[in-house]
Design a protein around this motif. Structure first.
Motif, PDB file in Angstrom:
ATOM      1  N   GLN A 165     -61.299 -16.700   7.014  1.00  0.00           N
ATOM      2  CA  GLN A 165     -61.974 -17.738   6.273  1.00  0.00           C
ATOM      3  C   GLN A 165     -61.197 -18.516   5.032  1.00  0.00           C
ATOM      4  O   GLN A 165     -61.498 -19.492   4.531  1.00  0.00           O
ATOM      5  CB  GLN A 165     -63.456 -17.375   6.123  1.00  0.00           C
ATOM      6  N   PHE A 166     -60.610 -17.317   4.317  1.00  0.00           N
ATOM      7  CA  PHE A 166     -59.930 -17.731   3.177  1.00  0.00           C
ATOM      8  C   PHE A 166     -58.456 -17.318   3.178  1.00  0.00           C
ATOM      9  O   PHE A 166     -57.744 -16.333   3.773  1.00  0.00           O
ATOM     10  CB  PHE A 166     -60.509 -16.927   2.165  1.00  0.00           C
ATOM     11  N   PRO A 167     -57.671 -18.424   2.490  1.00  0.00           N
ATOM     12  CA  PRO A 167     -56.085 -18.111   2.396  1.00  0.00           C
ATOM     13  C   PRO A 167     -55.770 -16.985   1.739  1.00  0.00           C
ATOM     14  O   PRO A 167     -56.371 -16.602   0.652  1.00  0.00           O
ATOM     15  CB  PRO A 167     -55.588 -19.369   1.915  1.00  0.00           C
ATOM     16  N   ARG A 168     -54.466 -16.495   1.841  1.00  0.00           N
ATOM     17  CA  ARG A 168     -54.003 -15.279   1.258  1.00  0.00           C
ATOM     18  C   ARG A 168     -52.993 -15.617   0.275  1.00  0.00           C
ATOM     19  O   ARG A 168     -51.977 -16.265   0.456  1.00  0.00           O
ATOM     20  CB  ARG A 168     -53.630 -14.366   2.330  1.00  0.00           C
ATOM     21  N   LEU A 169     -52.897 -14.851  -1.068  1.00  0.00           N
ATOM     22  CA  LEU A 169     -51.885 -14.806  -1.823  1.00  0.00           C
ATOM     23  C   LEU A 169     -51.501 -13.271  -2.026  1.00  0.00           C
ATOM     24  O   LEU A 169     -51.872 -12.473  -2.084  1.00  0.00           O
ATOM     25  CB  LEU A 169     -52.136 -15.097  -3.177  1.00  0.00           C
ATOM     26  N   ILE A 170     -50.018 -12.982  -1.868  1.00  0.00           N
ATOM     27  CA  ILE A 170     -49.669 -11.867  -1.621  1.00  0.00           C
ATOM     28  C   ILE A 170     -48.780 -11.720  -2.993  1.00  0.00           C
ATOM     29  O   ILE A 170     -47.732 -12.177  -3.297  1.00  0.00           O
ATOM     30  CB  ILE A 170     -48.608 -11.534  -0.567  1.00  0.00           C
ATOM     31  N   GLU A 171     -49.142 -10.467  -3.529  1.00  0.00           N
ATOM     32  CA  GLU A 171     -48.391 -10.046  -4.610  1.00  0.00           C
ATOM     33  C   GLU A 171     -47.523  -8.735  -4.612  1.00  0.00           C
ATOM     34  O   GLU A 171     -46.992  -8.688  -3.382  1.00  0.00           O
ATOM     35  CB  GLU A 171     -49.485  -9.649  -6.110  1.00  0.00           C
ATOM     36  N   ALA A 172     -47.385  -7.966  -5.593  1.00  0.00           N
ATOM     37  CA  ALA A 172     -46.501  -6.770  -5.698  1.00  0.00           C
ATOM     38  C   ALA A 172     -46.340  -5.974  -4.363  1.00  0.00           C
ATOM     39  O   ALA A 172     -47.378  -5.807  -3.486  1.00  0.00           O
ATOM     40  CB  ALA A 172     -46.567  -5.869  -6.749  1.00  0.00           C
ATOM     41  N   THR A 173     -44.939  -5.788  -3.875  1.00  0.00           N
ATOM     42  CA  THR A 173     -44.836  -4.792  -2.768  1.00  0.00           C
ATOM     43  C   THR A 173     -44.027  -3.538  -3.145  1.00  0.00           C
ATOM     44  O   THR A 173     -43.158  -3.642  -3.900  1.00  0.00           O
ATOM     45  CB  THR A 173     -43.774  -5.271  -1.674  1.00  0.00           C
ATOM     46  N   GLU A 174     -44.627  -2.351  -2.772  1.00  0.00           N
ATOM     47  CA  GLU A 174     -43.959  -1.220  -3.209  1.00  0.00           C
ATOM     48  C   GLU A 174     -43.822  -0.075  -2.232  1.00  0.00           C
ATOM     49  O   GLU A 174     -44.713  -0.017  -1.267  1.00  0.00           O
ATOM     50  CB  GLU A 174     -44.740  -0.574  -4.385  1.00  0.00           C
ATOM     51  N   ASP A 175     -42.992   0.874  -2.049  1.00  0.00           N
ATOM     52  CA  ASP A 175     -42.789   1.967  -1.188  1.00  0.00           C
ATOM     53  C   ASP A 175     -43.820   2.845  -1.566  1.00  0.00           C
ATOM     54  O   ASP A 175     -44.009   3.127  -2.689  1.00  0.00           O
ATOM     55  CB  ASP A 175     -41.617   2.547  -1.031  1.00  0.00           C
ATOM     56  N   VAL A 176     -44.613   3.414  -0.477  1.00  0.00           N
ATOM     57  CA  VAL A 176     -45.470   4.589  -0.700  1.00  0.00           C
ATOM     58  C   VAL A 176     -45.092   5.859   0.158  1.00  0.00           C
ATOM     59  O   VAL A 176     -45.063   5.574   1.316  1.00  0.00           O
ATOM     60  CB  VAL A 176     -46.670   4.142  -0.295  1.00  0.00           C
ATOM     61  N   LEU A 177     -45.225   7.002  -0.423  1.00  0.00           N
ATOM     62  CA  LEU A 177     -45.061   8.108   0.390  1.00  0.00           C
ATOM     63  C   LEU A 177     -46.574   8.575   0.644  1.00  0.00           C
ATOM     64  O   LEU A 177     -47.023   9.122  -0.281  1.00  0.00           O
ATOM     65  CB  LEU A 177     -44.125   9.176  -0.238  1.00  0.00           C
ATOM     66  N   VAL A 178     -46.702   8.889   1.829  1.00  0.00           N
ATOM     67  CA  VAL A 178     -48.382   9.184   2.061  1.00  0.00           C
ATOM     68  C   VAL A 178     -48.582  10.690   1.734  1.00  0.00           C
ATOM     69  O   VAL A 178     -48.035  11.431   2.173  1.00  0.00           O
ATOM     70  CB  VAL A 178     -48.761   9.032   3.296  1.00  0.00           C
ATOM     71  N   THR A 179     -49.585  10.764   0.720  1.00  0.00           N
ATOM     72  CA  THR A 179     -49.939  12.289   0.390  1.00  0.00           C
ATOM     73  C   THR A 179     -51.115  12.436   1.196  1.00  0.00           C
ATOM     74  O   THR A 179     -51.453  11.907   2.039  1.00  0.00           O
ATOM     75  CB  THR A 179     -50.641  12.145  -0.980  1.00  0.00           C
ATOM     76  N   LYS A 180     -51.482  14.067   1.129  1.00  0.00           N
ATOM     77  CA  LYS A 180     -52.545  14.164   2.039  1.00  0.00           C
ATOM     78  C   LYS A 180     -53.916  13.690   1.584  1.00  0.00           C
ATOM     79  O   LYS A 180     -54.522  13.272   2.788  1.00  0.00           O
ATOM     80  CB  LYS A 180     -52.979  15.914   1.792  1.00  0.00           C
ATOM     81  N   GLU A 181     -54.117  13.278   0.474  1.00  0.00           N
ATOM     82  CA  GLU A 181     -55.432  12.761   0.212  1.00  0.00           C
ATOM     83  C   GLU A 181     -55.246  11.324   0.623  1.00  0.00           C
ATOM     84  O   GLU A 181     -56.187  10.762   1.293  1.00  0.00           O
ATOM     85  CB  GLU A 181     -55.567  12.503  -1.239  1.00  0.00           C
TER      86      GLU A 181
ATOM     87  N   CYS B  13     -56.070   7.328   7.354  1.00  0.00           N
ATOM     88  CA  CYS B  13     -55.735   7.664   8.663  1.00  0.00           C
ATOM     89  C   CYS B  13     -54.103   7.432   8.769  1.00  0.00           C
ATOM     90  O   CYS B  13     -53.453   7.060   9.856  1.00  0.00           O
ATOM     91  CB  CYS B  13     -56.333   6.599   9.773  1.00  0.00           C
ATOM     92  N   LEU B  14     -53.436   7.744   7.835  1.00  0.00           N
ATOM     93  CA  LEU B  14     -51.774   7.395   7.859  1.00  0.00           C
ATOM     94  C   LEU B  14     -51.242   9.081   7.919  1.00  0.00           C
ATOM     95  O   LEU B  14     -51.886   9.985   7.609  1.00  0.00           O
ATOM     96  CB  LEU B  14     -51.500   7.125   6.552  1.00  0.00           C
ATOM     97  N   THR B  15     -50.281   8.944   8.521  1.00  0.00           N
ATOM     98  CA  THR B  15     -49.509  10.321   8.809  1.00  0.00           C
ATOM     99  C   THR B  15     -48.821  10.587   7.618  1.00  0.00           C
ATOM    100  O   THR B  15     -48.052   9.990   6.907  1.00  0.00           O
ATOM    101  CB  THR B  15     -48.255   9.928   9.764  1.00  0.00           C
ATOM    102  N   GLU B  16     -48.997  12.005   7.126  1.00  0.00           N
ATOM    103  CA  GLU B  16     -48.888  12.576   5.838  1.00  0.00           C
ATOM    104  C   GLU B  16     -47.132  12.719   5.783  1.00  0.00           C
ATOM    105  O   GLU B  16     -46.406  12.882   6.684  1.00  0.00           O
ATOM    106  CB  GLU B  16     -49.265  13.918   5.511  1.00  0.00           C
ATOM    107  N   ASN B  17     -46.713  12.541   4.643  1.00  0.00           N
ATOM    108  CA  ASN B  17     -45.121  12.344   4.307  1.00  0.00           C
ATOM    109  C   ASN B  17     -44.328  11.477   4.935  1.00  0.00           C
ATOM    110  O   ASN B  17     -43.290  11.449   4.821  1.00  0.00           O
ATOM    111  CB  ASN B  17     -44.651  13.801   4.571  1.00  0.00           C
TER     112      ASN B  17
END
Length: 248
Positions: A93-109, A115-119
């Protein structure tokens, strides 16, 4: 992936609802009239309306017509979401604006929350949905997580501002999202989110975590969305299935 004609028609009908042209409670034009207005077949209109019924944006009653059910007004949202396609309609229903993109290493938390794979390396970007009539009025701030190999989807999302990220990935990888797990919680708004709503950090906010899974249970993408508490209402309807009570 090219949309089918009935999907394009359904988006036009949703736009009529969200813009207020067809207010909640109103009876929209019939199939024949809509087919003439949109220069499509009656069957195409019927498929588009069926999609809106499944999304519970409208309801159809014999001898009465098609009535609008969902409400979007003054920054408040009332929806009855019953399936995955309903989530699509809400997001589109609403248009999107995309800002900063960054790499993330998935922690246990983070793995447990989303539901992401750790590390495993993932990419996170900030996705802001804004009201159509006022591009300076944010509706929701969302952090979207995709696998690093799919980082290019952020650029595709800029070119297709009304498409859900999961829908874009489905098209690229030829997979199907079979399940969406949603968690709703009350949180204090963080400073980086508060700045978009011109709010003070720490004010109440609604946080929605969504995990989009394929048929094997693998996470396709995940997101964390934040709404100012005073602007969002979510309605869940439980319908009795039989005489022994409600399903859990």
């Amino acid at each position: 992936m090219r949309k089918k004609l009935w999907q394009e028609v359904s988006e036009k009908l949703v736009a009529k609802i969200t813009s207020g042209d067809w207010p909640v409670g109103s009876i929209i034009p019939g199939e024949i009239e809509l087919a003439e207005q949109l220069s499509v077949s009656r069957d195409t209109v019927r498929k588009a309306l069926d999609a809106l019924v499944k999304a519970e944006l409208v309801e159809r009653r014999p001898h009465i017509g098609t009535r609008v059910k969902s409400k979007v007004q003054n920054g408040k949202f009332l929806h009855e979401l019953s399936d995955i396609r309903a989530i699509d309609y809400y997001g589109n229903q609403f248009p999107r604006l995309i800002e900063a993109t960054e790499d993330v290493l998935v922690t246990k938390e983070l793995s447990e929350q989303l539901c992401l794979t750790e590390n495993e390396p993932w990419v996170r970007f900030k996705n802001i949905r804004v009201a159509d009539k006022n591009l300076n009025e944010p509706v929701v701030v969302t952090y979207v997580y995709v696998r690093k190999s799919m980082a290019y989807v952020a650029e595709e999302a800029k070119r297709h501002p009304r498409e859900l990220i999961v829908s874009l990935i489905e098209g690229f990888l030829d997979i199907e999202c079979a399940e969406v797990r949603q968690t709703f919680s009350a949180v204090a708004m963080s400073p980086d989110v508060a700045e978009h709503f011109n709010s003070k950090p720490g004010v109440p906010a609604l946080k929605i975590v969504r995990c989009y899974l394929d048929r094997e249970g693998n996470t396709i993408t995940a997101s964390e969305s934040f709404h100012p508490a005073e602007r969002f209402a979510f309605t869940v309807v439980n319908r009795k299935k039989h005489s022994f009570g409600f399903l859990s």
